[in-house]
Design an enzyme around this catalytic site. Structure first.
Site, PDB file in Angstrom:
ATOM      1  N   ASN A  16     -62.057 106.584 141.043  1.00 22.13           N
ATOM      2  CA  ASN A  16     -61.930 106.324 139.602  1.00 22.13           C
ATOM      3  C   ASN A  16     -60.829 105.309 139.318  1.00 22.13           C
ATOM      4  OD1 ASN A  16     -63.828 107.745 137.777  1.00 22.13           O
ATOM      5  ND2 ASN A  16     -63.160 109.525 138.939  1.00 22.13           N
ATOM      6  N   LYS A  64     -41.033 122.313 139.893  1.00 23.03           N
ATOM      7  CA  LYS A  64     -42.024 121.439 139.268  1.00 23.03           C
ATOM      8  C   LYS A  64     -41.360 120.552 138.223  1.00 23.03           C
ATOM      9  CE  LYS A  64     -46.442 121.609 136.835  1.00 23.03           C
ATOM     10  NZ  LYS A  64     -47.703 122.327 136.887  1.00 23.03           N
ATOM     11  N   MET A  89     -54.665 116.297 141.467  1.00 18.24           N
ATOM     12  CA  MET A  89     -54.947 117.706 141.720  1.00 18.24           C
ATOM     13  C   MET A  89     -53.778 118.631 141.384  1.00 18.24           C
ATOM     14  SD  MET A  89     -57.919 117.431 142.206  1.00 18.24           S
ATOM     15  CE  MET A  89     -59.336 117.783 143.161  1.00 18.24           C
ATOM     16  N   ARG A  90     -53.060 118.323 140.307  1.00 21.23           N
ATOM     17  CA  ARG A  90     -51.954 119.177 139.875  1.00 21.23           C
ATOM     18  C   ARG A  90     -52.084 119.429 138.381  1.00 21.23           C
ATOM     19  NH1 ARG A  90     -48.679 119.386 143.686  1.00 21.23           N
ATOM     20  NH2 ARG A  90     -47.091 120.484 142.534  1.00 21.23           N
ATOM     21  N   ASN A 106     -57.802 112.954 131.101  1.00 20.54           N
ATOM     22  CA  ASN A 106     -58.274 113.404 132.410  1.00 20.54           C
ATOM     23  C   ASN A 106     -59.785 113.242 132.460  1.00 20.54           C
ATOM     24  OD1 ASN A 106     -58.138 114.683 135.018  1.00 20.54           O
ATOM     25  ND2 ASN A 106     -58.922 116.547 134.091  1.00 20.54           N
ATOM     26  N   HIS A 108     -63.144 114.934 134.450  1.00 24.37           N
ATOM     27  CA  HIS A 108     -63.494 116.148 135.203  1.00 24.37           C
ATOM     28  C   HIS A 108     -64.997 116.137 135.487  1.00 24.37           C
ATOM     29  CE1 HIS A 108     -63.019 120.266 136.594  1.00 24.37           C
ATOM     30  NE2 HIS A 108     -64.120 120.552 135.926  1.00 24.37           N
TER      31      HIS A 108
END
Length: 194
Positions: A16, A64, A89-90, A106, A108
């Site tokens: 992407n 984090k 992937m977070r 995002n 998906h």
């Protein structure tokens, strides 16, 4: 060349990311790739496109929020106004969410709210769904729960494997994501939030 600067966050191959970089007349300039997986092949793609990279293993940070504070410092140094997650992937935490509220998109590989989280394509096949697709959405603190911007359906064919379905989903992603990015960035430029 647009004066609106953006960053892409990715963890994997970067298909992407590549589609965004290859799209014509993009309404923003991709100035930074943020990658949380040292060695991911998206890093080489960024270098090929001449895009600066910030690569860090989140496990190297105490928390984090410490990791995200470093990411935030970096995106601000680059003057980034928009963040596009592309196979990142977070879950994005409060540090970035508050700083970039309404400015993080995002993509998906399902028609949300169906099949959120990891392995959406596998979930669709296991469920026996005849239709799945692609969703572009704003992110919030949840897992694939933010407001939906655009969706496109992909038919699940009899005999589809994860690989064959993934190929067709990615074809849709690679067309849809740059189009949505353009629409959102152009609209925000026309009607800036005071």
């Amino acid at each position: 060349m647009s004066n609106v600067k953006a960053a892409v966050f990715a963890s994997g191959t970067g298909s992407n990311f590549e589609a965004i970089m290859n799209s014509e007349n993009l309404a923003c300039e991709i100035v930074l790739l943020v990658c949380d997986k040292p060695g991911a092949s998206v890093i080489e793609k960024a270098e090929r496109f001449g895009v600066q990279t910030f690569v860090a293993n989140p496990k190297a940070y105490a928390s984090k929020s410490e990791y995200e504070a470093e990411v935030l410092k970096t995106v601000r140094e680059f003057g980034v106004e928009w963040i596009f997650l592309a196979g990142y992937m977070r879950l994005v935490g409060v540090t970035l969410l508050e700083a970039y509220e309404g400015k993080i998109l995002n993509i998906h590989p399902s028609l949300l709210p169906a099949f959120p989280g990891k392995d959406a394509i596998g979930q669709a096949l296991q469920s026996g769904a005849t239709v799945t697709g692609v969703t572009v959405h704003f992110i919030d603190e949840g897992m694939d729960t933010g407001p939906i911007i655009a969706q496109e359906k992909v038919t699940v064919m009899p005999g589809d494997t994860e690989e064959s379905l993934k190929v067709r989903i990615q074809q849709v992603e690679h067309a849809l994501y740059p189009r949505v990015i353009n629409n959102i960035v152009r609209r925000a430029s026309l009607y800036p939030v005071k």
